[in-house]
Design a protein around this motif. Structure first.
Motif, PDB file in Angstrom:
ATOM      1  N   ILE A  90       5.121   2.913   8.307  1.00  0.00           N
ATOM      2  CA  ILE A  90       3.786   2.326   8.189  1.00  0.00           C
ATOM      3  C   ILE A  90       3.568   1.157   9.147  1.00  0.00           C
ATOM      4  CG2 ILE A  90       4.408   0.709   6.349  1.00  0.00           C
ATOM      5  CD1 ILE A  90       1.745   1.465   4.979  1.00  0.00           C
ATOM      6  N   ASP A 116      -1.279   5.009   6.405  1.00  0.00           N
ATOM      7  CA  ASP A 116      -2.303   4.446   5.537  1.00  0.00           C
ATOM      8  C   ASP A 116      -3.614   4.272   6.317  1.00  0.00           C
ATOM      9  OD1 ASP A 116      -1.716   2.347   7.180  1.00  0.00           O
ATOM     10  OD2 ASP A 116      -1.368   0.888   5.582  1.00  0.00           O
ATOM     11  N   LEU A 137      -4.888   8.405   2.324  1.00  0.00           N
ATOM     12  CA  LEU A 137      -4.444   7.256   3.115  1.00  0.00           C
ATOM     13  C   LEU A 137      -4.514   5.939   2.349  1.00  0.00           C
ATOM     14  CD1 LEU A 137      -6.147   8.056   6.562  1.00  0.00           C
ATOM     15  CD2 LEU A 137      -3.958   8.863   5.668  1.00  0.00           C
ATOM     16  N   ASN A 138      -4.773   6.011   1.065  1.00  0.00           N
ATOM     17  CA  ASN A 138      -4.984   4.783   0.291  1.00  0.00           C
ATOM     18  C   ASN A 138      -3.780   4.388  -0.562  1.00  0.00           C
ATOM     19  OD1 ASN A 138      -7.711   4.515   1.179  1.00  0.00           O
ATOM     20  ND2 ASN A 138      -8.299   6.106  -0.299  1.00  0.00           N
ATOM     21  N   GLY A 140      -0.605   3.269   0.622  1.00  0.00           N
ATOM     22  CA  GLY A 140       0.425   2.482   1.293  1.00  0.00           C
ATOM     23  C   GLY A 140       1.553   3.333   1.831  1.00  0.00           C
ATOM     24  N   SER A 143       1.405   7.188   1.393  1.00  0.00           N
ATOM     25  CA  SER A 143       0.297   7.961   1.949  1.00  0.00           C
ATOM     26  C   SER A 143       0.824   9.164   2.719  1.00  0.00           C
ATOM     27  CB  SER A 143      -0.552   7.082   2.867  1.00  0.00           C
ATOM     28  OG  SER A 143      -1.119   6.003   2.153  1.00  0.00           O
TER      29      SER A 143
END
Length: 291
Positions: A90, A116, A137-138, A140, A143
């Motif tokens: 991420i 994300d 994608l919400n 973290g 995702s």
């Protein structure tokens, strides 16, 4: 180390034992070193114990169910389905390189983990290339996003780390699932990971037809979580190439294989490639799947 390698085979009894199970490749090297040193020092019992421990670890690695047994000549007559799975990390700063690599593979299905909302703009080239896509994608680090050129009927976000996509491949229904169970570091995370693996197995077991699971499972092929998943879901590696090649931590001494593609419904993996370093602690995995 000789004791640790045997305790790692008792993962079903204690979470810490299962954590020890992931490092079979390292145990082989350690057992060789201990055995050779013991032989030079004429400690015969230690040398024999190290030899037996080494053979045990090698056997666990090479005897992974469903790895390295398929008839290649039968599968080469068919056009393969190319699937890419990649935990991009991420916080990865090499996002352009990640997207360029994904585009270069020209995969039919792409599953990206740890993408994300901050990745959305960087993923625009993939949204343009693949008109069919599904993402959550919400969530973290959990995702998951899927991009495909196959016709998509619908998709479902069943749990925070689980994305189920219903596709059509050569006139047949194909179910694709991307997931990201938690890392097993610490007792709480271990039990959370096992809970998610059990739920994933329960989801996969009743599915009919062709099914593909591609994701960062945070599980090596010889750990308790993988054993449970394969036994309770009906999924298997069904892979011509070996699946023990490390995909995580390849720049360090603790490298292990935790990014996998499993199949069922008559599907086979005829080719498997581990990709380059693209700024993540994981490496992308590209497979070719055929019936």
């Amino acid at each position: 180390m000789l004791l640790i390698t045997w305790l790692g085979s008792l993962g079903r009894f204690w979470w810490l034992f299962d954590l020890l199970a992931h490092f079979r490749l390292q145990y082989v090297l350690g057992c060789v070193a201990i055995g050779f040193t013991a032989w030079l020092c004429r400690h015969s019992r230690t040398a024999v114990f190290a030899g037996v421990s080494c053979v045990w670890n090698v056997w666990l690695i090479v005897s992974i169910p469903g790895s390295g047994f398929a008839p290649v000549e039968v599968m080469q007559a068919q056009k393969p389905l190319r699937v890419l799975t990649f935990n991009v990390l991420i916080t990865n700063l090499q996002r352009k390189a990640v997207v360029e690599h994904v585009l270069s593979t020209d995969a039919d299905i792409v599953c990206l983990v740890e993408v994300d909302q901050s990745w959305r703009k960087d993923l625009e080239p993939l949204y343009r290339k693949y008109p069919q896509h599904a993402d959550g994608l919400n969530f973290g680090n959990f995702s998951v996003a899927c991009f495909t050129r196959l016709p998509m009927e619908r998709f479902e976000i069943l749990d925070v780390p689980t994305l189920m996509v219903h596709l059509e491949h050569e006139g047949r229904p194909l179910t694709f699932i991307g997931a990201h169970p938690p890392r097993p570091f610490g007792e709480q995370n271990f039990h959370e990971r096992m809970r998610h693996i059990r739920e994933l197995a329960a989801l996969l077991k009743p599915l009919d037809g062709e099914v593909i699971l591609a994701c960062d499972l945070n599980s090596t092929p010889w750990c308790e979580g993988m054993r449970l998943l394969m036994e309770q879901s009906g999924m298997a590696f069904n892979s011509v190439p070996p699946v023990w090649v490390p995909t995580w931590g390849r720049d360090g001494p603790l490298m292990i294989p935790i990014d996998h593609v499993l199949v069922k419904g008559g599907l086979m993996v005829r080719k498997r490639e581990v990709g380059p370093d693209l700024g993540s602690d994981h490496r992308p995995v590209l497979v070719e799947i055929t019936r």
